[in-house]
Design an enzyme around this catalytic site. Structure first.
Site, PDB file in Angstrom:
ATOM      1  N   LYS A  10       0.851  -1.210   0.000  1.00  0.00           N
ATOM      2  CA  LYS A  10       0.000   0.000   0.000  1.00  0.00           C
ATOM      3  C   LYS A  10       0.872   1.240   0.000  1.00  0.00           C
ATOM      4  CE  LYS A  10       1.048   1.076   4.521  1.00  0.00           C
ATOM      5  NZ  LYS A  10       1.817   2.241   4.966  1.00  0.00           N
ATOM      6  N   ASP A 137      -1.439  -1.796  10.639  1.00  0.00           N
ATOM      7  CA  ASP A 137      -1.784  -1.748   9.209  1.00  0.00           C
ATOM      8  C   ASP A 137      -2.420  -3.038   8.702  1.00  0.00           C
ATOM      9  OD1 ASP A 137      -0.750   0.769   9.009  1.00  0.00           O
ATOM     10  OD2 ASP A 137       1.069   0.186   7.940  1.00  0.00           O
TER      11      ASP A 137
HETATM   12  O1  C5P Z   1       1.258  -1.312  15.129  1.00  0.00           O
HETATM   13  P1  C5P Z   1       2.596  -1.384  14.472  1.00  0.00           P
HETATM   14  O2  C5P Z   1       3.393  -2.577  14.921  1.00  0.00           O
HETATM   15  O3  C5P Z   1       2.546  -1.224  12.998  1.00  0.00           O
HETATM   16  O4  C5P Z   1       3.371  -0.106  15.004  1.00  0.00           O
HETATM   17  C1  C5P Z   1       4.771  -0.010  15.034  1.00  0.00           C
HETATM   18  C2  C5P Z   1       5.167   1.147  15.959  1.00  0.00           C
HETATM   19  O5  C5P Z   1       4.775   2.390  15.372  1.00  0.00           O
HETATM   20  C3  C5P Z   1       4.469   1.138  17.303  1.00  0.00           C
HETATM   21  O6  C5P Z   1       5.188   0.365  18.220  1.00  0.00           O
HETATM   22  C4  C5P Z   1       4.469   2.603  17.679  1.00  0.00           C
HETATM   23  O7  C5P Z   1       5.719   2.977  18.184  1.00  0.00           O
HETATM   24  C5  C5P Z   1       4.291   3.294  16.350  1.00  0.00           C
HETATM   25  N1  C5P Z   1       2.877   3.647  16.053  1.00  0.00           N
HETATM   26  C6  C5P Z   1       2.281   4.714  16.684  1.00  0.00           C
HETATM   27  N2  C5P Z   1       0.984   5.049  16.391  1.00  0.00           N
HETATM   28  C7  C5P Z   1       0.295   4.354  15.463  1.00  0.00           C
HETATM   29  C8  C5P Z   1       0.881   3.268  14.791  1.00  0.00           C
HETATM   30  C9  C5P Z   1       2.191   2.941  15.098  1.00  0.00           C
HETATM   31  O8  C5P Z   1       2.902   5.378  17.531  1.00  0.00           O
HETATM   32  N3  C5P Z   1      -0.952   4.713  15.187  1.00  0.00           N
END
Ligand code: C5P
Length: 294
Positions: A10, A137
């Protein structure tokens, strides 16, 4: 019979942040656009246990891998008669740490594939719940089209196809180095105006594309994470500028980077610009042109 599935990626046409939450995540609104560039996953039922293999030597295949975690979550949640295991091979063709959600798509496709292989023991709402536990995501990739997303990114509002983009093409470029997503979000503390944005930007961009106003939609493109990431990697700003100079209608960073994407009026225009880009920046990195047949 093994099941072989394509696992897409994406770009974020808009990634607007609405403040830091008590749980440490950031409240966001984003306009996701699906991209037809693929990894490939092959799944097969086996004796109990999860066996993951991968074509990419840098990717761990143990329980820390998102595909492994997705399979574990699925087998725990599904009401299965008897004990079942799964063998999964991931043919990794898309770049890692690239901001294009390839790992999240791998996890979503694992959930969808296992559900298909096992005769749909889980309902869409169950898959949604499992996806939200795997990463911000992942939910987007449970459905096929463009979508708005809210919350951490896991609350999806599917949109109709952006038919106005038919005949256009996206050019994606990954420079060969990645950006760690937690770092990019942490650095936003130094960019309070970008961290605490005003809501409405993602929906405004979507409305333009759905109204058939492509230049108007591209004008709304925005990514708050460009603040910290382009400061650390100024070459990424040069990539955008070069693609605009080569006729891109717009160019932006996707997700937390380091991939740059650019929209062109046709596949031929995108391929021309890709050639000029290679002349300017050399042969390193991953450059991919995706015609949009929407
Ligand atoms: O959820 P995901 O593993 O993709 O997120 C990776 C990192 O990105 C999280 O640990 C966080 O530090 C940051 N993040 C965030 N806010 C979001 C998505 C991700 O702070 N909405």
């Amino acid at each position: 019979m093994p099941l072989t599935l394509r696992s897409p990626c994406k770009v974020n046409f808009v990634l607007n942040l609405l403040g830091r939450r008590p749980d440490g995540f950031h409240e966001l609104e984003t306009l996701f656009f699906p991209v037809a560039a693929f990894d490939e996953l092959t799944l097969d039922l086996s004796e109990p246990g999860i066996t993951l293999t991968c074509s990419h030597p840098d990717l761990p295949v143990d329980a820390s891998n998102l595909v492994h975690r997705a399979a574990t979550a699925f087998l725990r949640a599904a009401p299965l008669e008897g004990r079942t295991g799964v063998r999964i091979h991931l043919d990794k063709r898309l770049p890692l740490s690239a901001g294009i959600g390839a790992g999240s798509a791998n996890a979503a496709v694992t959930l969808l594939g296992l559900n298909e292989l096992l005769g749909h023991p889980l309902a869409p709402a169950d898959l949604d719940r499992l996806a939200a536990g795997l990463g911000s995501d992942v939910n987007f990739f449970l459905q096929p089209g463009p979508a708005l997303a809210f919350g951490r990114g896991e609350r999806i509002e599917p949109l109709p196809p952006f038919t106005a983009l038919k005949g256009h093409a996206l050019l994606l470029f990954h420079p060969g180095f990645g950006v760690a997503t937690p770092w990019a979000f942490r650095e936003l503390a130094r960019f309070p105006q970008l961290r605490d944005g005003q809501p409405g930007r993602a929906a405004a961009a979507a409305r333009r594309f759905l109204d058939g106003d492509v230049p108007g939609g591209v004008d709304q493109w925005f990514n708050a994470l460009e603040g910290p990431v382009l400061e650390k990697h100024p070459i990424l700003a040069l990539h955008q500028e070069s693609l605009r100079n080569q006729g891109a209608l717009g160019a932006r960073m996707s997700g937390s980077g380091s991939t740059t994407f650019a929209l062109f009026a046709s596949e031929a225009a995108a391929r021309m610009a890709g050639g000029a880009f290679r002349q300017a920046f050399g042969d390193a990195g991953w450059l991919h042109v995706v015609p949009l047949d929407v």
